[in-house]
Design a protein around this motif. Structure first.
Motif, short mmCIF file in Angstrom:
data_model
loop_
_atom_site.label_atom_id
_atom_site.label_comp_id
_atom_site.label_asym_id
_atom_site.label_seq_id
_atom_site.Cartn_x
_atom_site.Cartn_y
_atom_site.Cartn_z
N LEU A 644 35.56 34.59 -10.99
CA LEU A 644 34.12 34.51 -10.74
C LEU A 644 33.42 33.57 -11.72
CD1 LEU A 644 33.00 38.16 -9.87
CD2 LEU A 644 33.39 36.25 -8.34
N ILE A 645 33.48 33.90 -13.02
CA ILE A 645 32.64 33.18 -13.99
C ILE A 645 33.08 31.72 -14.13
CG2 ILE A 645 31.94 33.11 -16.40
CD1 ILE A 645 32.16 36.14 -16.47
N ALA A 646 34.38 31.47 -14.40
CA ALA A 646 34.84 30.09 -14.62
C ALA A 646 34.63 29.20 -13.39
CB ALA A 646 36.31 30.10 -15.05
N PRO A 647 35.03 29.63 -12.15
CA PRO A 647 34.76 28.77 -10.99
C PRO A 647 33.28 28.50 -10.78
CG PRO A 647 36.39 30.45 -10.44
CD PRO A 647 35.82 30.82 -11.77
N LEU A 648 32.45 29.52 -10.98
CA LEU A 648 31.02 29.34 -10.74
C LEU A 648 30.42 28.36 -11.75
CD1 LEU A 648 28.53 30.08 -9.17
CD2 LEU A 648 28.26 32.11 -10.58
N ILE A 649 30.78 28.49 -13.04
CA ILE A 649 30.27 27.56 -14.05
C ILE A 649 30.76 26.14 -13.77
CG2 ILE A 649 30.44 26.93 -16.49
CD1 ILE A 649 30.30 29.86 -17.18
N ARG A 650 32.02 26.03 -13.32
CA ARG A 650 32.54 24.69 -13.02
C ARG A 650 31.76 24.04 -11.87
NH1 ARG A 650 35.67 23.42 -9.07
NH2 ARG A 650 36.33 25.58 -8.72
N ILE A 651 31.47 24.79 -10.81
CA ILE A 651 30.73 24.24 -9.67
C ILE A 651 29.31 23.89 -10.08
CG2 ILE A 651 29.87 24.77 -7.36
CD1 ILE A 651 32.32 26.58 -6.98
N LEU A 652 28.66 24.76 -10.88
CA LEU A 652 27.31 24.46 -11.34
C LEU A 652 27.30 23.21 -12.22
CD1 LEU A 652 26.02 28.05 -12.23
CD2 LEU A 652 25.38 26.67 -10.25
N SER A 653 28.31 23.08 -13.08
CA SER A 653 28.39 21.91 -13.97
C SER A 653 28.59 20.63 -13.17
CB SER A 653 29.53 22.11 -14.97
OG SER A 653 29.67 20.97 -15.80
N GLU A 654 29.44 20.68 -12.12
CA GLU A 654 29.67 19.50 -11.29
C GLU A 654 28.39 19.07 -10.59
OE1 GLU A 654 32.82 20.59 -8.73
OE2 GLU A 654 34.39 20.39 -10.25
N LYS A 655 27.62 20.06 -10.07
CA LYS A 655 26.37 19.70 -9.41
C LYS A 655 25.39 19.08 -10.40
CE LYS A 655 24.64 22.20 -6.21
NZ LYS A 655 24.01 23.29 -5.44
N THR A 656 25.32 19.64 -11.63
CA THR A 656 24.40 19.12 -12.64
C THR A 656 24.82 17.73 -13.09
OG1 THR A 656 23.99 21.38 -13.40
CG2 THR A 656 23.38 19.58 -14.88
N ASP A 657 26.13 17.51 -13.31
CA ASP A 657 26.61 16.20 -13.73
C ASP A 657 26.32 15.13 -12.69
OD1 ASP A 657 27.50 17.29 -16.05
OD2 ASP A 657 29.60 17.47 -15.42
N THR A 658 26.46 15.48 -11.39
CA THR A 658 26.16 14.53 -10.33
C THR A 658 24.70 14.11 -10.36
OG1 THR A 658 27.89 15.53 -8.97
CG2 THR A 658 26.26 14.16 -7.85
N GLN A 659 23.80 15.08 -10.58
CA GLN A 659 22.38 14.77 -10.66
C GLN A 659 22.08 13.89 -11.87
OE1 GLN A 659 19.92 18.17 -11.27
NE2 GLN A 659 18.03 17.13 -10.66
N TYR A 660 22.71 14.17 -13.02
CA TYR A 660 22.49 13.36 -14.21
C TYR A 660 22.92 11.91 -13.99
CZ TYR A 660 21.57 17.54 -17.04
OH TYR A 660 21.04 18.68 -17.58
#
Length: 770
Positions: A644-660
């Motif tokens: 739960l925690i690691a996959p969710l943080i990874r997906i959130l980080s990927e979305k944030t990095d794409t926006q940056y």
């Protein structure tokens, strides 16, 4: 031919032929490509040298013209009105024109034109300007904004040398040299022979044709061929230069008159001419045919050698197989069995014959041993489920070799704690329990145990001891459990816990004791993993409704916040605090499951809030239903962190990095397109609809420098380009790049390149002159 011999021969041929063919094809391909690449590289070097030779010729003429134009004699003549009576002054000027002759090129004509006094002096005569036959040409030169320019001469009119061929190349030098002026005092016009330049364009390779294009794409030098055939190539060269002006040279393939050619081009920063060399691809590939013929001959020789070796070696390797087949065939015939059919695989026939001899002897024995083992395990399973009476046990114990004398019985239930950080996967759990059963059979004496069996997630063993008191029996049970656990950890590197039931004497109480052992294992949720727990040591638990949820609620909110902020370490620490607060409360395990399910739902809610499909978070192996089968604290932590925690943080980080990355790319594009304008971080942030502080932090993170540093560096790069490609003053370049103070511009340029703009331009001009 024998079937096996044919397979052996085919495999040998394939093993030898295939590498030879692959090596041959690869050798030819690589050699051909290398030849073509080397020829293109040599031609590009030749084109570069040709450009340097021609520019050296032109620069030598320009240098002589500049010295003459700046001489005191010419400067004085610009203020004089000469006629044919001023023969002394005319003679000195004429000598100066004759002295412009260079050893590199032939000067056919030279003119000194005074536009203000309206007279013109050539190598031959002095005339009033209006009487000169090319007075219109002089006026066009004067109207040009450039101070020094090269111009292709008038095309040939007879058409014999080829379309577009020029006879002379003209240098125009304004007097005095003033940047961007169309009203000079006078002109110095020098015509040189184009044939001298054309000789430098002659390639040593007969397959090459080279020529020169002006800024408009017209072929002005390199006569001898019809230029209409090269219009397609010229347009392609101009398109590539226009599409990428920062790339002044290049190479591309095209077709001309039905033939493929390689076009090499270089654009001169000196006068804007483009040097083009055409190379026939067909001629290049003709040089590779010799390589192809040699490669083909070598491959043919290798194939012949491999074929001969394969035939000889296959026969030698088949010889022992043939002898073994003859021996087996003789045995079959003596037993009056069917001989091998023609075309049947020899090895298969030999294998079948040997197997039939072994199987016929061991079949009954193997079946009996297997059935006996399964019968014993089935009997123990019925004993654990209460389907065996005491009389049935007495009857079977003598037949199966079960323990007959005991004072106390006990049930040992072993379960694997967790498989994370081990070499095993979840699907290996059942096989591991089977291996633990084998270890129990070896460790525990046969007189003190029943056959170990696997029931669902547990490995269960019924043990029997002779003891005077229940305490002595419990100590013996613990010794047995410790031995099994120790050997399982040593052999399998396995973390396991064992639950021990209370001692009992009546065989009919086995069902109850089995339940007690499983109940003892549930204490792991509070006590920890790798435990040996007696059922009698478990304290009675109060009702499960005594939880205080307020503290857990605070920890739950902190965990959700940490996940939203993508703080993996903080989320892991808060999860451990949550489990410590929950699992060490007094309550049964079934009361913890709703809280864990609620925590999982809160985490999944984060994914829904961000538009992430729930199927992407836990995955197939991490379904929420798995939560109800977790037995230890470590398994719960591992499941939450990995599923739960690691996959969710990874997906959130990927979305944030794409926006940056998108925001940083837009800022870089704005700087590169508007660097000559008055732009700032605030204006760019307003254009992108973000706060300036947020935009500044993203730009620094993605690009590595601040917004102002990148803008200053890019403007300095463009200043260098303007210094190299234009005649603009340093102050004009600074103003164009939004520097209000020229001193600030010079300091910024020197800080980056360790040289002032003026020093760089002087250094560049000295290098060009040399």
């Amino acid at each position: 031919m024998s079937k096996y011999l044919l397979r052996l021969l085919s495999f040998s041929l394939l093993l030898g032929v295939l590498p030879a063919v692959i090596i041959g094809i690869a050798s030819y391909t690589i050699a051909s490509e290398n030849v073509e690449s080397k020829v293109k590289e040599v031609n590009m070097q030749w084109l570069t040298q040709t450009q340097m030779r021609i520019e050296q010729m032109l620069r030598s003429v320009e240098k002589s013209a500049t010295q003459f134009a700046n001489s005191s004699l010419v400067k004085a003549s610009m203020a004089m009105s000469y006629d044919i009576t001023d023969f002394e002054a005319i003679r000195e000027l004429t000598e100066g024109l004759y002295n412009l002759q260079s050893s590199d090129v032939v000067i056919t004509q030279a003119y000194l034109v005074n536009l203000e006094r309206s007279w013109a002096l050539s190598l031959n005569t002095l005339k009033p300007l209006q009487e000169m036959e090319n007075v219109g040409e002089f006026m066009d030169y004067a109207a040009s904004p450039k101070s020094i320019l090269w111009h292709a001469g008038t095309p040939a009119t007879n058409g014999e040398e080829g379309e577009g061929t020029v006879e002379t190349v003209t240098l125009v030098h304004k007097i005095p040299i003033l940047p961007q002026t169309d009203r000079p005092q006078g002109l110095l016009v020098i015509r040189v022979m184009a044939s001298d330049i054309n000789e430098a364009l002659n390639s040593p390779a007969s397959t090459n044709y080279s020529y020169v294009l002006d800024r408009a794409g017209t072929a002005i030098l390199g006569g001898g061929q019809p230029q209409t055939a090269y219009e397609t190539v010229n347009r392609a060269v101009l398109e590539k230069l226009g599409a990428n002006p920062e790339q002044p040279s290049g190479l591309f393939h095209t077709r001309m008159e039905g033939k493929e050619v390689a076009a090499l081009y270089r654009t001169s920063a000196y006068n804007g001419w483009t040097y083009v060399s055409l190379l026939s691809i067909e001629a290049l590939r003709a040089e590779s045919r010799a390589i192809a013929e040699m490669t083909l001959a070598m491959c043919a020789a290798i194939l012949l050698a491999v074929s001969a070796a394969a035939l000889y070696g296959s026969r030698r390797m088949y010889r022992p197989i043939r002898k073994l087949l003859e021996m087996v065939t003789g045995i079959k015939r003596s037993a009056q069995e069917e001989p091998p059919r023609p075309g049947r695989d020899e090895l298969e026939y030999i294998k079948t014959s040997i197997q039939s001899l072994v199987v016929s002897r061991d079949r009954v024995e193997q079946q009996m041993l297997g059935q006996a083992s399964h019968l014993k395990e089935f009997f123990v399973l019925k004993l654990l489920t209460g389907q065996i009476t005491e009389n049935d046990y007495i009857l079977r114990s003598a037949m199966e070799g079960f323990p007959e004398k005991w004072s106390h019985l006990g049930v040992l239930a072993l379960q694997v704690d967790n498989l994370q950080d081990t070499r095993y996967n979840e699907e290996d759990r059942e096989l591991l329990l089977y291996a633990v059963g084998n270890i129990a059979q070896e460790v525990l004496p046969a007189s003190n145990r029943f056959p170990p069996i696997t029931v669902q997630y547990s490995q269960v063993t019924i043990v029997a001891v002779q003891a005077d008191t229940p305490e002595e029996a419990k100590a013996a049970f613990y010794t047995f459990a410790e031995a099994v656990k120790h050997h399982a950890g040593q052999v399998l590197q396995l973390k396991a816990s064992i639950g021990i039931s209370s001692p009992f004497a009546d065989i009919r109480e086995t069902v109850k004791a089995y339940g007690e052992s499983l109940t003892a294992l549930k204490a792991r949720i509070r006590l920890g993993a790798e435990m040996i727990v007696h059922y009698g040591d478990i304290e009675p638990l109060p009702p499960a409704d005594c939880y205080e949820y307020s503290h857990l609620r605070v920890l739950e909110e902190r965990l959700v916040y940490a996940i939203r902020e993508m703080q993996a370490a903080s989320a892991s620490e808060i999860l451990r605090q949550y489990l410590s607060a929950m699992l060490f409360k007094e309550g049964a395990f079934h009361a913890h499951q709703p809280l864990l399910l609620q925590l999982a739902s809160r985490v999944l809610q984060i994914a829904q809030d961000h538009g992430i499909p729930l199927s992407e978070v836990p995955g197939e192996e991490g379904k929420v239903e798995k939560l109800f089968h977790l037995q230890t604290r470590e398994e719960i932590i591992h499941w939450f962190e990995s599923r739960l925690i690691a996959p969710l943080i990874r997906i959130l980080s990927e979305k944030t990095d794409t926006q940056y990355v998108k925001i940083a790319d837009k800022l870089v594009k704005i700087i590169q397109e508007h660097y000559q304008e008055d732009i700032s971080l605030e204006s760019c942030a307003q254009l992108l609809s973000y706060h300036p502080v947020y935009v500044s932090r993203i730009f620094k993170r993605e690009i590595g420098v601040t917004f102002s540093e990148y803008l200053s560096d890019y403007r300095m790069k463009m200043a260098k380009v303007l210094l190299e490609t234009t005649d603009l003053k340093v102050s004009e370049i600074g103003e164009r790049l939004q520097y209000k103070n020229i001193s600030s511009f010079i300091r910024s340029y020197k800080k980056l390149y360790e040289i002032t703009p003026g020093q760089y331009r002087d250094k560049m001009m000295r290098g060009s002159a040399e």
